[in-house]
Design an enzyme around this catalytic site. Sequence first.
Site, short mmCIF file in Angstrom:
data_model
loop_
_atom_site.label_atom_id
_atom_site.label_comp_id
_atom_site.label_asym_id
_atom_site.label_seq_id
_atom_site.Cartn_x
_atom_site.Cartn_y
_atom_site.Cartn_z
N ASP A 78 -22.15 -11.32 16.34
CA ASP A 78 -23.61 -11.32 16.22
C ASP A 78 -24.10 -11.61 14.80
O ASP A 78 -25.22 -12.06 14.60
CB ASP A 78 -24.19 -9.95 16.63
CG ASP A 78 -24.12 -9.73 18.13
OD1 ASP A 78 -23.50 -10.55 18.83
OD2 ASP A 78 -24.69 -8.73 18.61
N HIS A 109 -10.90 -19.91 50.63
CA HIS A 109 -11.90 -19.68 51.66
C HIS A 109 -11.55 -18.40 52.40
O HIS A 109 -10.39 -18.20 52.73
CB HIS A 109 -11.91 -20.87 52.64
CG HIS A 109 -12.82 -20.65 53.80
ND1 HIS A 109 -14.18 -20.80 53.72
CD2 HIS A 109 -12.56 -20.25 55.09
CE1 HIS A 109 -14.72 -20.51 54.88
NE2 HIS A 109 -13.74 -20.18 55.73
#
Length: 455
Positions: A308, A440
């Site tokens: 940061d 899937h």
Amino acid sequence: MVYDLLIIGGGPAGYRAAERAGHRKMSVVLFEERSLGGVCLNEGCMPTKTLLYSAKLYDYAKGGAHKYGVDASGAVIDHAAVVARKDKVVKTLVAGVAAQMKSAKVTVVPAAARITGKSAAGFTVEAGGEIYEGRKLIIAAGSSAAVPPIPGLKEALESGVAMTNREILDLKAAPKSLIVLGGGVIGLEMASYFNSIGTEVTVVEMLGRIGGPTDLEMSEMLRELYTQRGVKFMLSTKAVAVNGQRLAVENADGKAELSAEKILVAVGRRPRTADLNLESIGVYTERGAIPTDEEMRTNVSGVFAVGDINGKSMLAHTAYREAEVAVNVIAGEHDTMSYAAIPAVIYTNPELSSVGETEETAKAKGLKVKVVKLPLRFSGRYIAENEGGNGFIKLIMDSDGILIGAGMIGNPSSEIIFGLAIAVERRLTCAALAKVVFPHPTVGEIFREAAIAQI
Ligand code: NAI
């Protein structure tokens, strides 16, 4: 002794740099004045996610379980117990970082560090009354909550009526009402938690939209969902004064006064450069942040700034990668930081996840883009697990069909977005993505469906 590397700050940027450097056999000192793990582990990402998970379970139990054939009537949430569990999770994670430091043979100094100057070998830093000397220096001192100069706000913070992310996570009792100043990431995640547990929440946002630079359509959908759940949003509204539990606001309709038991200040964060004595070695700052190049170097040779503190992308995952780049460069390897595909997630329920360009940012840059949007209901797994859900995915392609951005609103998009980050970072086309086999049934298959829809 002259260490190979001194690191100021033990958050994700600092501890990752220390761990990587330690494993490369560098002698490393890590200075941390509060608790290892920094904001992310102690008062940011991790505690918030712990609270939000409890809220999600409670939301299912109180409102949604019957839709799945489960009778969970009578569910209650115990905020104090949720906070106690959060403290336990934080303790485990902080201990994990301490163990990592030990295994990487990093010397951790639990004290505030202040740069004192240059030396023959490199740099000197004072902490806990001792002077440490290192050949290289990584500054990873992070950020703190921005407190705007609104009259009365400072006093409200001192009295405990107003709070930042730090204090709100430690509230032992849920407030009856909460004003959230700032409809960005922290504001929305906190609004989500307190709305779930029954607090009356009002979000006051200066801009005409919530969620910062996220896709506008996703932001609108989120606002509508939370409005239905009882959160009040005051957009294009400026906070002008705080007086105890009252907040004076102004918007196009004129002036109004809101009142609540607590006020959360979540209007952004500022790099913590003020107390480091950067002048002593000539590191310059721009609007409070330390500018860096793509190798994370500052203007002073041998000094790097990651996380940061450089103000580029205030996210823990960006910090990890920046830290790795800095250590690789120090070790003499070629490495550079890329900001093109940093995933961003807002952990509301549903989650909003995005990477790269949005329709709006692409248009603002004058890029000619193609957009494909599919409802998540095209995924069978989403239908099975998200009764009544109406999330969607959006892919943004440039004129060559290369994926330059993607967004998804729906669960569990935070767990899926990295796939699209790989595609954006590697500049894959939809045609290439469509040739990858996805498992899937998963919600993630929607990427492939969206890519196929494009070719
Ligand atoms: P933010 O920049 O995301 O949002 C601040 C919001 O406050 C903006 O929408 C801004 O327009 C508004 N604002 C600014 N001044 C205001 C005022 N005087 N009155 C009303 N609204 C005002 O900052 P936030 O939410 O404080 O988060 C800080 C940092 O922490 C961000 O950089 C974010 O990336 C990071 N973070 C990331 C999370 C995640 O990845 N899920 C979670 C929490 C924080």
